[in-house]
Design an enzyme around this catalytic site. Structure first.
Site, PDB file in Angstrom:
ATOM      1  N   GLU A 328     -18.358  20.536   4.166  1.00 53.87           N
ATOM      2  CA  GLU A 328     -19.480  21.583   4.362  1.00 53.87           C
ATOM      3  C   GLU A 328     -19.200  22.825   5.187  1.00 53.87           C
ATOM      4  O   GLU A 328     -18.643  22.765   6.209  1.00 53.87           O
ATOM      5  CB  GLU A 328     -20.482  20.714   5.282  1.00 53.87           C
ATOM      6  CG  GLU A 328     -21.557  20.054   4.346  1.00 53.87           C
ATOM      7  CD  GLU A 328     -22.567  19.096   5.388  1.00 53.87           C
ATOM      8  OE1 GLU A 328     -23.812  18.912   4.651  1.00 53.87           O
ATOM      9  OE2 GLU A 328     -22.798  19.532   6.609  1.00 53.87           O
ATOM     10  N   CYS A 329     -19.488  23.905   4.540  1.00 49.37           N
ATOM     11  CA  CYS A 329     -19.308  25.281   5.417  1.00 49.37           C
ATOM     12  C   CYS A 329     -17.815  25.308   5.767  1.00 49.37           C
ATOM     13  O   CYS A 329     -16.770  25.756   5.122  1.00 49.37           O
ATOM     14  CB  CYS A 329     -20.547  25.489   6.226  1.00 49.37           C
ATOM     15  SG  CYS A 329     -20.509  27.292   6.525  1.00 49.37           S
ATOM     16  N   GLY A 330     -17.612  25.088   6.868  1.00 45.24           N
ATOM     17  CA  GLY A 330     -16.360  25.500   7.699  1.00 45.24           C
ATOM     18  C   GLY A 330     -15.569  24.562   7.007  1.00 45.24           C
ATOM     19  O   GLY A 330     -14.159  24.793   6.652  1.00 45.24           O
TER      20      GLY A 330
END
Length: 439
Positions: A328-330
């Site tokens: 997720e994201c990072g």
């Protein structure tokens, strides 16, 4: 029955977070069992709540969650609790265009749970005009009740009296007035506050904030404003998302810290086990896990260490040969080919997905997302719908051979759905943070 209140303001930057933390710690020092909650998608404020109260703080979101889930989570948050203090987001009525009580605004959450609003007014640059703002907040929505008002950034006693007298003349009670302070400021970075675990001397800072708030706020009057929560029924379903596996390897350190507590609690309640590991300590995902989850966080601040963490990256690649990984994201950035930091330095990442990301030219991506999965994966079956959000400053771009899309994502403004994230083999990733499965 647990009573609660919601702290909000006409706009961001009015002092909600400092007041919230001060009240939480001050009431906890009085011996009350205090629980925290946060309106809307936010990873950072709930961690500060937990530090102030000693309890996990949950996110409640009327756009991403149905009333049943909100009630179940509110019940979970207030188990063995005397007082719930919920921190609002942005301005009291700020949300997205949506059906009634589903905009994600603090006002909608207050109405859904029957929470009176403790309104924080930054009165710098005004005095009696504050009464007009308070009256507008009190009358705009008949389902939202302003229980009391706290003045913030008061210049002196005369300033306080002018603003407080005008507000009390319209029938609202002023329960505190905080003077201007330049010392009680929480450190910030580009996604908001610096994380609680990174804030030096946090416990002493929370005590100082509590002292400041207790000196200038009538704590007894604030506690008297609280009311029993509506729709918080013990035993209600508090599961936002089915667990993606039985044994879940979860990256957890300063680079990977953004995973909503309500997601973890729901997975744990459903019988899932967590195997935490630290990529920054060059630890690979445990080989006996069934799935690896790389949460969001700040990998861009630690890109050099992650690029040098050979044991972590090799272990991640071996894991991906046989078992699913989701980022997720990072976490998505780390699964990609490269990450370019704010100084323009390129760092090699895991290379399990073709996309790369860059902070060389920052661009904010912010907002709710309604996501439809393009294929069966760890988050659900093909065509399953999830609700959540994006909040990042990275620019993503495809590599030489683009991967398949992870999902199609619509925003809350009615724009056409667009591809979100990528997938390759057993590996998936996206800038999308999941909040709940859409029901």
């Amino acid at each position: 029955m647990t009573e609660g209140l919601l702290i909000s303001a006409p706009r961001s930057g009015s002092g909600k977070t400092v007041l919230t933390l001060g009240l939480m710690r001050a009431f906890a020092r009085r011996g009350l069992r205090v629980a925290g909650a946060k309106n809307g998608p936010d990873y950072i404020d709930p961690a500060f709540h937990a530090a102030a109260t000693g309890r996990v703080s949950l996110n409640l979101d009327t756009w991403a969650m149905g009333p049943g889930l909100i009630g179940g989570l509110a019940s979970l948050a207030t188990t063995d609790c005397d007082l719930l203090i919920c921190e609002g987001s942005m301005g009291l009525f700020d949300g997205v265009a949506a059906p009634p009580r589903a905009s994600g605004s603090s006002a909608d959450l207050a109405a859904t749970l029957g929470l009176p609003v403790l309104l924080v007014l930054d009165v710098s640059g005004q005095s009696q005009t504050a009464a007009a703002i308070a009256k507008g907040c009190d009358t705009l929505d008949p389902g939202v009740r302003i229980g009391g008002v706290i003045l913030n950034r008061v210049a002196g006693d005369r300033h306080r009296r002018l603003a407080a007298d005008a507000i009390e003349a319209i029938g609202l009670k002023v329960v505190g007035a905080l003077p201007r302070s330049t010392t009680l400021v929480l450190p910030e970075r580009h996604l908001g506050l610096v994380q609680a675990e990174e804030t030096v001397g946090l416990d002493a800072m929370l005590d100082a904030i509590a002292d400041f708030v207790a000196m200038h706020v009538d704590l007894d009057a604030v506690q008297a404003l609280a009311r029993p929560l509506a729709h918080a029924t013990p035993g209600s379903d508090a599961s936002a998302l089915p667990p993606p596996a039985q044994r879940i390897a979860v990256a957890r350190d300063a680079a990977f810290s953004f995973l909503y507590p309500h997601i973890l609690q729901g997975w744990r309640a459903a019988g899932a086990e967590f195997l935490f590991f630290s990529p920054l300590a060059d630890e690979p995902p445990p080989a006996d896990a069934d799935l690896c989850w790389l949460p969001g966080g700040y990998p861009e601040l630690h890109a050099g260490r992650l690029a040098a963490a050979g044991t972590f990256r090799d272990g991640l690649r071996r894991f991906a040969d046989k078992k699913p990984i989701h980022g997720e994201c990072g976490g998505y950035m780390v699964l990609g080919e490269t990450l370019i930091d704010a100084d323009g330095v390129t760092h090699r990442m895991a290379g399990l997905l073709g996309a790369s990301s860059s902070f060389a030219k920052r661009k904010m991506h912010l907002g709710y997302r309604d996501v439809t999965l393009e294929a069966d994966c760890s988050l659900g079956v093909k065509s399953a719908r999830l609700r959540g959000h994006e909040f990042h400053y990275a620019t993503g771009f495809d590599g030489a051979i683009p991967d398949l899309p992870f999902a199609m994502a619509a925003d809350a403004q009615g724009n056409p759905p667009a591809p979100s994230g990528t997938r390759r083999g057993l590996v998936t990733g996206s800038f999308f943070h999941v909040v709940a499965m859409r029901t």
